[in-house]
Design a protein around this motif. Structure first.
Motif, PDB file in Angstrom:
ATOM      1  N   HIS A   6     102.342 -43.375 -63.202  1.00 13.02           N
ATOM      2  CA  HIS A   6     101.757 -42.027 -63.137  1.00 13.02           C
ATOM      3  C   HIS A   6     101.119 -41.588 -64.452  1.00 13.02           C
ATOM      4  CE1 HIS A   6     105.085 -42.247 -60.169  1.00 13.02           C
ATOM      5  NE2 HIS A   6     104.142 -41.750 -59.389  1.00 13.02           N
ATOM      6  N   VAL A   7     101.656 -42.094 -65.562  1.00 10.51           N
ATOM      7  CA  VAL A   7     101.167 -41.674 -66.885  1.00 10.51           C
ATOM      8  C   VAL A   7     100.958 -42.924 -67.747  1.00 10.51           C
ATOM      9  CG1 VAL A   7     101.744 -40.406 -69.003  1.00 10.51           C
ATOM     10  CG2 VAL A   7     102.495 -39.503 -66.783  1.00 10.51           C
ATOM     11  N   LEU A   8      99.818 -42.962 -68.440  1.00 16.25           N
ATOM     12  CA  LEU A   8      99.555 -44.042 -69.396  1.00 16.25           C
ATOM     13  C   LEU A   8      99.289 -43.428 -70.766  1.00 16.25           C
ATOM     14  CD1 LEU A   8      98.813 -46.977 -70.252  1.00 16.25           C
ATOM     15  CD2 LEU A   8      96.460 -46.432 -69.575  1.00 16.25           C
ATOM     16  N   VAL A   9     100.046 -43.868 -71.757  1.00 14.05           N
ATOM     17  CA  VAL A   9      99.790 -43.431 -73.130  1.00 14.05           C
ATOM     18  C   VAL A   9      99.317 -44.649 -73.929  1.00 14.05           C
ATOM     19  CG1 VAL A   9     100.742 -42.337 -75.195  1.00 14.05           C
ATOM     20  CG2 VAL A   9     101.631 -41.704 -72.932  1.00 14.05           C
ATOM     21  N   ASN A  10      98.050 -44.605 -74.329  1.00 19.45           N
ATOM     22  CA  ASN A  10      97.479 -45.688 -75.141  1.00 19.45           C
ATOM     23  C   ASN A  10      97.759 -45.382 -76.606  1.00 19.45           C
ATOM     24  OD1 ASN A  10      96.191 -47.412 -73.157  1.00 19.45           O
ATOM     25  ND2 ASN A  10      94.784 -45.706 -72.789  1.00 19.45           N
ATOM     26  N   ASN A  11      98.807 -46.022 -77.127  1.00 17.86           N
ATOM     27  CA  ASN A  11      99.274 -45.703 -78.476  1.00 17.86           C
ATOM     28  C   ASN A  11      99.251 -46.901 -79.426  1.00 17.86           C
ATOM     29  OD1 ASN A  11     101.324 -44.197 -80.456  1.00 17.86           O
ATOM     30  ND2 ASN A  11     102.265 -46.160 -79.912  1.00 17.86           N
ATOM     31  N   ALA A  12      99.205 -48.131 -78.888  1.00 14.94           N
ATOM     32  CA  ALA A  12      99.292 -49.318 -79.752  1.00 14.94           C
ATOM     33  C   ALA A  12      98.198 -49.278 -80.813  1.00 14.94           C
ATOM     34  CB  ALA A  12      99.152 -50.592 -78.928  1.00 14.94           C
ATOM     35  N   GLY A  13      98.559 -49.661 -82.022  1.00 19.12           N
ATOM     36  CA  GLY A  13      97.542 -49.639 -83.073  1.00 19.12           C
ATOM     37  C   GLY A  13      97.943 -50.438 -84.290  1.00 19.12           C
ATOM     38  N   ILE A  14      96.930 -50.787 -85.056  1.00 10.09           N
ATOM     39  CA  ILE A  14      97.137 -51.502 -86.325  1.00 10.09           C
ATOM     40  C   ILE A  14      96.108 -51.000 -87.335  1.00 10.09           C
ATOM     41  CG2 ILE A  14      98.038 -53.686 -85.371  1.00 10.09           C
ATOM     42  CD1 ILE A  14      95.127 -54.752 -85.716  1.00 10.09           C
ATOM     43  N   VAL A  23      96.709 -40.443 -71.832  1.00  5.29           N
ATOM     44  CA  VAL A  23      96.632 -39.822 -73.156  1.00  5.29           C
ATOM     45  C   VAL A  23      96.330 -40.930 -74.177  1.00  5.29           C
ATOM     46  CG1 VAL A  23      97.756 -38.382 -74.894  1.00  5.29           C
ATOM     47  CG2 VAL A  23      98.327 -38.058 -72.464  1.00  5.29           C
ATOM     48  N   ASN A  24      95.197 -40.803 -74.833  1.00  4.98           N
ATOM     49  CA  ASN A  24      94.788 -41.770 -75.843  1.00  4.98           C
ATOM     50  C   ASN A  24      95.207 -41.294 -77.233  1.00  4.98           C
ATOM     51  OD1 ASN A  24      93.408 -43.503 -73.975  1.00  4.98           O
ATOM     52  ND2 ASN A  24      91.855 -41.880 -73.807  1.00  4.98           N
ATOM     53  N   THR A  25      95.264 -42.232 -78.165  1.00  4.66           N
ATOM     54  CA  THR A  25      95.666 -41.861 -79.524  1.00  4.66           C
ATOM     55  C   THR A  25      94.502 -42.076 -80.482  1.00  4.66           C
ATOM     56  OG1 THR A  25      97.897 -42.602 -78.961  1.00  4.66           O
ATOM     57  CG2 THR A  25      97.451 -42.151 -81.278  1.00  4.66           C
ATOM     58  N   SER A  26      93.858 -40.979 -80.840  1.00  2.00           N
ATOM     59  CA  SER A  26      92.814 -41.008 -81.857  1.00  2.00           C
ATOM     60  C   SER A  26      93.495 -40.815 -83.207  1.00  2.00           C
ATOM     61  CB  SER A  26      91.770 -39.931 -81.561  1.00  2.00           C
ATOM     62  OG  SER A  26      90.754 -39.936 -82.531  1.00  2.00           O
ATOM     63  N   SER A  27      92.830 -40.214 -84.154  1.00  2.00           N
ATOM     64  CA  SER A  27      93.405 -40.005 -85.493  1.00  2.00           C
ATOM     65  C   SER A  27      92.506 -39.054 -86.258  1.00  2.00           C
ATOM     66  CB  SER A  27      93.443 -41.343 -86.248  1.00  2.00           C
ATOM     67  OG  SER A  27      93.699 -41.128 -87.624  1.00  2.00           O
ATOM     68  N   ILE A  28      93.083 -38.373 -87.240  1.00  2.77           N
ATOM     69  CA  ILE A  28      92.266 -37.576 -88.154  1.00  2.77           C
ATOM     70  C   ILE A  28      91.268 -38.480 -88.892  1.00  2.77           C
ATOM     71  CG2 ILE A  28      93.944 -37.726 -90.045  1.00  2.77           C
ATOM     72  CD1 ILE A  28      93.126 -34.850 -90.805  1.00  2.77           C
ATOM     73  N   SER A  29      91.586 -39.781 -88.983  1.00  2.00           N
ATOM     74  CA  SER A  29      90.670 -40.725 -89.649  1.00  2.00           C
ATOM     75  C   SER A  29      89.363 -40.877 -88.887  1.00  2.00           C
ATOM     76  CB  SER A  29      91.324 -42.097 -89.809  1.00  2.00           C
ATOM     77  OG  SER A  29      92.408 -42.007 -90.688  1.00  2.00           O
ATOM     78  N   ALA A  30      89.321 -40.432 -87.625  1.00  3.28           N
ATOM     79  CA  ALA A  30      88.057 -40.450 -86.877  1.00  3.28           C
ATOM     80  C   ALA A  30      86.991 -39.649 -87.619  1.00  3.28           C
ATOM     81  CB  ALA A  30      88.269 -39.858 -85.484  1.00  3.28           C
ATOM     82  N   LEU A  31      87.422 -38.658 -88.407  1.00  2.73           N
ATOM     83  CA  LEU A  31      86.470 -37.791 -89.116  1.00  2.73           C
ATOM     84  C   LEU A  31      85.946 -38.433 -90.394  1.00  2.73           C
ATOM     85  CD1 LEU A  31      88.459 -34.465 -88.587  1.00  2.73           C
ATOM     86  CD2 LEU A  31      86.464 -35.292 -87.304  1.00  2.73           C
ATOM     87  N   GLY A  32      86.405 -39.655 -90.660  1.00  2.00           N
ATOM     88  CA  GLY A  32      85.965 -40.374 -91.852  1.00  2.00           C
ATOM     89  C   GLY A  32      87.105 -40.539 -92.837  1.00  2.00           C
ATOM     90  N   ALA A  72     102.980 -32.974 -78.087  1.00  7.66           N
ATOM     91  CA  ALA A  72     101.597 -32.775 -77.620  1.00  7.66           C
ATOM     92  C   ALA A  72     101.259 -33.743 -76.488  1.00  7.66           C
ATOM     93  CB  ALA A  72     100.635 -32.962 -78.788  1.00  7.66           C
ATOM     94  N   VAL A  73     101.718 -34.979 -76.608  1.00  9.52           N
ATOM     95  CA  VAL A  73     101.438 -35.981 -75.567  1.00  9.52           C
ATOM     96  C   VAL A  73     102.091 -35.540 -74.246  1.00  9.52           C
ATOM     97  CG1 VAL A  73     101.860 -38.365 -74.817  1.00  9.52           C
ATOM     98  CG2 VAL A  73     101.176 -37.905 -77.181  1.00  9.52           C
ATOM     99  N   LEU A  74     103.341 -35.088 -74.317  1.00 15.42           N
ATOM    100  CA  LEU A  74     104.025 -34.684 -73.077  1.00 15.42           C
ATOM    101  C   LEU A  74     103.313 -33.504 -72.433  1.00 15.42           C
ATOM    102  CD1 LEU A  74     106.384 -36.576 -74.134  1.00 15.42           C
ATOM    103  CD2 LEU A  74     107.879 -35.052 -72.827  1.00 15.42           C
TER     104      LEU A  74
END
Ligand code: NAI
Length: 258
Positions: A86-94, A139-148, A229-231
């Motif tokens: 029912h819910v997918l959280v895309n959180n994996a990252g490096i 729910v995807n996981t972006s980052s403040i780093s998206a802003l540079g 926030a994700v929940l």
């Protein structure tokens, strides 16, 4: 009565850090949870620690989100062992940080593949179940780093890419009862940021203090801050919200957003 009673939640990269904190909150609120991470033993060990309630279950699944066959097998296993999704959280990252002139092609590809292709593959595998049942939350996981962020051209590109991914899927999947949103964390105290401190040859506490001072609320974030926030975004209370990115960063992005 939890907000996620009877729901099955899949979280990538949840053997530790933000993903594990988020998995813990979903379990506390009644969900069955699948922790998908690179190493099956670590994923299962983390799943065994989740505070599941009632008939809910927790499982660990070893998979590489950047590999299509591995992702398809993981999602099918979750559906067969937990009875649905029912819910997918895309959180994996490096991270593989470097200034662009020193960044290798491999470090570009790896970071883009894990974050961006990983979210694409996981969402594609999940959406066929979501569209059939006319219900799903991503729910995807972006980052403040998206802003540079200096030294993170690969990571920043992937994280801003995820915001476009979120908006486009909000448009495409909305008519099928599927909400797609993203969180964009600021500095969160995890092994990922501890590794950044080590790379910068800084003490972990000193690095956290420096980052705490760089935002208006004057503290670093913790996995629970992102989990909350994700929940919300994955809950039915948020069913009129789609395609959005919510910055959860103690206000650090305020002076950078136009
Ligand atoms: P972490 O490094 O503590 O945990 C990341 C998890 O992802 C690990 O368990 C790792 O094994 C897993 N993983 C890595 N590659 C994978 C793959 N190919 N397939 C499956 N699993 C894989 O990181 P943290 O801090 O918990 O970060 C979680 C997410 O939040 C990441 O997407 C990260 O970019 C993002 N984020 C983190 C911030 C922070 O300050 N910690 C800030 C902004 C975003």
């Amino acid at each position: 009565m939890g907000r996620f009673d009877g729901r099955v939640v899949v979280i990538s990269g949840a053997a530790r850090g933000i993903g594990f904190g988020t998995a813990t909150k979903f379990a506390e609120e009644g969900a069955s949870v699948a922790i998908v991470d690179l190493d099956e033993a670590a994923a299962s060990e983390a799943a065994a620690k989740l505070p599941v309630t009632g008939d809910a279950k927790a499982i660990g699944v070893g998979a590489d989100v950047a590999d299509g066959a591995s992702v398809d097998a993981a999602i099918e296993r979750v559906v067969s062992e937990l009875g649905g999704i029912h819910v997918l959280v895309n959180n994996a990252g490096i991270t593989r940080d470097n200034l662009m002139f020193k960044m290798s092609e491999d470090d570009w590809d790896l970071v883009i593949n894990v974050h961006l292709k990983g979210a694409f593959l996981m969402t594609k595998a999940a959406q066929k179940h979501f569209t059939e049942q006319k219900y799903g939350k991503v729910v995807n996981t972006s980052s403040i780093s998206a802003l540079g962020n200096r030294g993170q051209v690969n990571y920043s590109s992937a994280k801003m890419g995820l915001q476009g991914f979120t908006k486009t899927l909000g448009i495409e999947l909305g008519p099928f009862g599927i909400n797609v949103n993203a969180v964009a964390p600021g500095f969160i105290a995890t092994e990922m940021t501890d590794a950044t401190a080590a790379r910068l040859k800084m003490d972990v506490e000193e690095f956290r203090q420096l980052n705490a001072e760089a935002n208006p609320v004057k503290r670093v974030g913790f996995p629970e801050d992102i989990a909350a926030a994700v929940l919300f975004l994955a809950s039915d209370e948020a069913s009129y919200i789609t395609g959005q990115t919510l910055y959860v960063d103690g206000g650090a992005s305020l002076s950078r957003l136009s």
